[in-house]
Write an enzyme that holds these catalytic residues in place. Structure first.
Site, PDB file in Angstrom:
ATOM      1  CG  ASP A  82      -1.919   1.006   1.344  1.00 57.39           C
ATOM      2  OD1 ASP A  82      -2.401   1.431   0.278  1.00 57.39           O
ATOM      3  OD2 ASP A  82      -2.300   1.386   2.475  1.00 57.39           O
ATOM      4  CG  HIS A  83      -0.427   4.903   0.502  1.00 54.51           C
ATOM      5  ND1 HIS A  83      -0.849   5.965  -0.263  1.00 54.51           N
ATOM      6  CD2 HIS A  83      -1.519   4.480   1.180  1.00 54.51           C
ATOM      7  CE1 HIS A  83      -2.137   6.179  -0.039  1.00 54.51           C
ATOM      8  NE2 HIS A  83      -2.575   5.285   0.822  1.00 54.51           N
ATOM      9  CG  HIS A 178      -4.976   7.831   4.477  1.00 51.39           C
ATOM     10  ND1 HIS A 178      -4.354   8.557   3.506  1.00 51.39           N
ATOM     11  CD2 HIS A 178      -5.282   6.635   3.914  1.00 51.39           C
ATOM     12  CE1 HIS A 178      -4.266   7.826   2.393  1.00 51.39           C
ATOM     13  NE2 HIS A 178      -4.826   6.655   2.615  1.00 51.39           N
ATOM     14  N   GLY A 179      -7.033   7.972   8.484  1.00 54.19           N
ATOM     15  CA  GLY A 179      -7.108   8.213   9.935  1.00 54.19           C
ATOM     16  C   GLY A 179      -8.542   8.467  10.371  1.00 54.19           C
ATOM     17  CG  HIS A 206      -6.584   4.809  -0.421  1.00 54.19           C
ATOM     18  ND1 HIS A 206      -5.313   4.512  -0.010  1.00 54.19           N
ATOM     19  CD2 HIS A 206      -6.729   4.220  -1.634  1.00 54.19           C
ATOM     20  CE1 HIS A 206      -4.713   3.783  -0.928  1.00 54.19           C
ATOM     21  NE2 HIS A 206      -5.547   3.588  -1.934  1.00 54.19           N
ATOM     22  N   GLY A 207      -8.919   5.479   3.110  1.00 50.10           N
ATOM     23  CA  GLY A 207      -9.441   6.203   4.263  1.00 50.10           C
ATOM     24  C   GLY A 207     -10.783   5.660   4.727  1.00 50.10           C
ATOM     25  N   GLY A 208     -10.907   4.334   4.765  1.00 51.68           N
ATOM     26  CA  GLY A 208     -12.204   3.725   5.093  1.00 51.68           C
ATOM     27  C   GLY A 208     -12.659   3.928   6.528  1.00 51.68           C
ATOM     28  CG  ASN A 228      -7.014   0.833   0.824  1.00 52.78           C
ATOM     29  OD1 ASN A 228      -7.386  -0.104   0.136  1.00 52.78           O
ATOM     30  ND2 ASN A 228      -5.948   1.555   0.548  1.00 52.78           N
ATOM     31  CB  THR A 231      -7.285   4.264  11.458  1.00 54.13           C
ATOM     32  OG1 THR A 231      -6.333   4.936  10.624  1.00 54.13           O
ATOM     33  CG2 THR A 231      -7.274   4.899  12.834  1.00 54.13           C
TER      34      THR A 231
HETATM   35  P1  13P Z   1      -7.802   4.420   7.291  1.00 57.42           P
HETATM   36  O1  13P Z   1      -6.614   4.367   8.200  1.00 57.42           O
HETATM   37  O2  13P Z   1      -8.543   5.701   7.372  1.00 57.42           O
HETATM   38  O3  13P Z   1      -8.701   3.237   7.466  1.00 57.42           O
HETATM   39  O4  13P Z   1      -7.240   4.381   5.793  1.00 57.42           O
HETATM   40  C1  13P Z   1      -6.667   3.228   5.305  1.00 57.42           C
HETATM   41  C2  13P Z   1      -6.029   3.442   3.991  1.00 57.42           C
HETATM   42  O5  13P Z   1      -6.582   4.071   3.115  1.00 57.42           O
HETATM   43  C3  13P Z   1      -4.715   2.834   3.780  1.00 57.42           C
HETATM   44  O6  13P Z   1      -4.190   3.158   2.546  1.00 57.42           O
END
Ligand code: 13P
Length: 279
Positions: A82-83, A178-179, A206-208, A228, A231
């Site tokens: 990832d990333h 994210h987070g 992303h940033g689920g 994704n 967190t």
């Molecule tokens: P979260 O940490 O917000 O769940 O995001 C995960 C993510 O997108 C990892 O690439």
């Protein structure tokens, strides 16, 4: 079942109008918890780790464990970087046997992002691996450091980007971050709809963490095929560990390990059900 290229899971998600969950892992308990949830629901998943997390969880240790867990699993699992930020890290992941890599050039000018992803495409093709890239800027930050301002993906740029690079999956920025969100996110479903209408490539959210079940399902109906979650799993593991240790004078490692795996299992199971439209 087996270790599979991520592309196969995206194609099957597309056929079934669902999204496949991509769950970040940072230790053995996280891997075991995520796989146990996927097996119980008989649903494929993606196990992933982001480059910024490798300081805590080295690729040389995590990679073989993630791959081995996928190979011995009862369900299909793709193992994904990832990333990816450096070309050398992408190469290392491919050499270890990752079946998918993301190169995150979202902070580069469009043309430079295209050129970098084309290079990654060539590298991944030698391994039959899947490639994900990102266009626009997802908010927050996958790791420490400066938080990024959200910049929504431009649909025309997205079409050009996918045509030029031949990526297998495109991460879009639609107000996601994210987070943990400080307030409930306002996702730009209008932008997602515009992208989905002109881009055939499977789209990634992303940033689920913190997105509501209704919003997840609306996003899936508008072409999101991979979601994704990081967190929420880290937090759930920490909460379960804390709960186990509460009021104890002396903790037992084996019980603590079980509590951590259980925390991740619960979070992954909950999200798989939402992404697969299970009751
Ligand atoms: P979260 O940490 O917000 O769940 O995001 C995960 C993510 O997108 C990892 O690439």
């Amino acid at each position: 079942m087996a270790l599979v290229p991520m592309k196969a899971l995206l194609e099957s998600a597309e056929k079934n109008n669902i999204a496949v969950g991509a769950f970040s892992v940072g230790n053995m308990e996280m891997v075991m918890g995520a796989v146990a949830a996927a097996e119980e629901l008989n649903t494929p998943i993606i196990l992933q780790i982001a480059e910024v997390r490798l300081k805590n969880s080295p690729l040389e240790l995590m990679g073989p464990m993630m791959i081995s867990a996928a190979k011995r699993s009862k369900v299909d699992i793709a193992v994904h970087l990832d990333h990816g930020l450096k070309i050398e890290t992408v190469q290392k992941a491919l050499d270890l046997g990752f079946t998918s890599v993301m190169f995150d050039g979202s902070l580069l000018p469009l043309e430079e992002n295209i050129q970098a992803v084309k290079q990654v495409r060539k590298m991944a093709d030698r391994f039959g691996a899947t490639v994900e890239a990102e266009l626009g800027v997802v908010g927050g930050n996958e790791g420490e450091g400066k938080s990024h301002e959200i910049l929504c993906t431009n649909p025309d740029d997205a079409k050009l980007f996918c045509d030029e690079t031949g990526v297998d999956a495109l991460a879009v920025a639609i107000g996601n971050a994210h987070g943990n969100y400080p307030v409930l996110p306002q996702l730009r479903f209008d932008v997602l709809d515009d992208i989905n209408k002109i881009v055939d490539t499977p789209l990634v959210l992303h940033g689920g963490t913190g997105i509501t079940d209704e919003m997840f399902r609306q996003a899936v109906m508008l072409g999101i095929r991979k979601i994704n979650i990081a967190t929420a799993s880290f937090d759930s593991l920490a909460r379960h560990a804390l709960e186990y240790c509460k009021n104890l004078e002396k903790a037992n490692y084996f019980e603590l390990s079980r509590a951590m795996a259980e925390g991740v299992y619960e979070n992954v199971k909950r999200h798989i059900k939402v992404f697969s439209f299970m009751d």
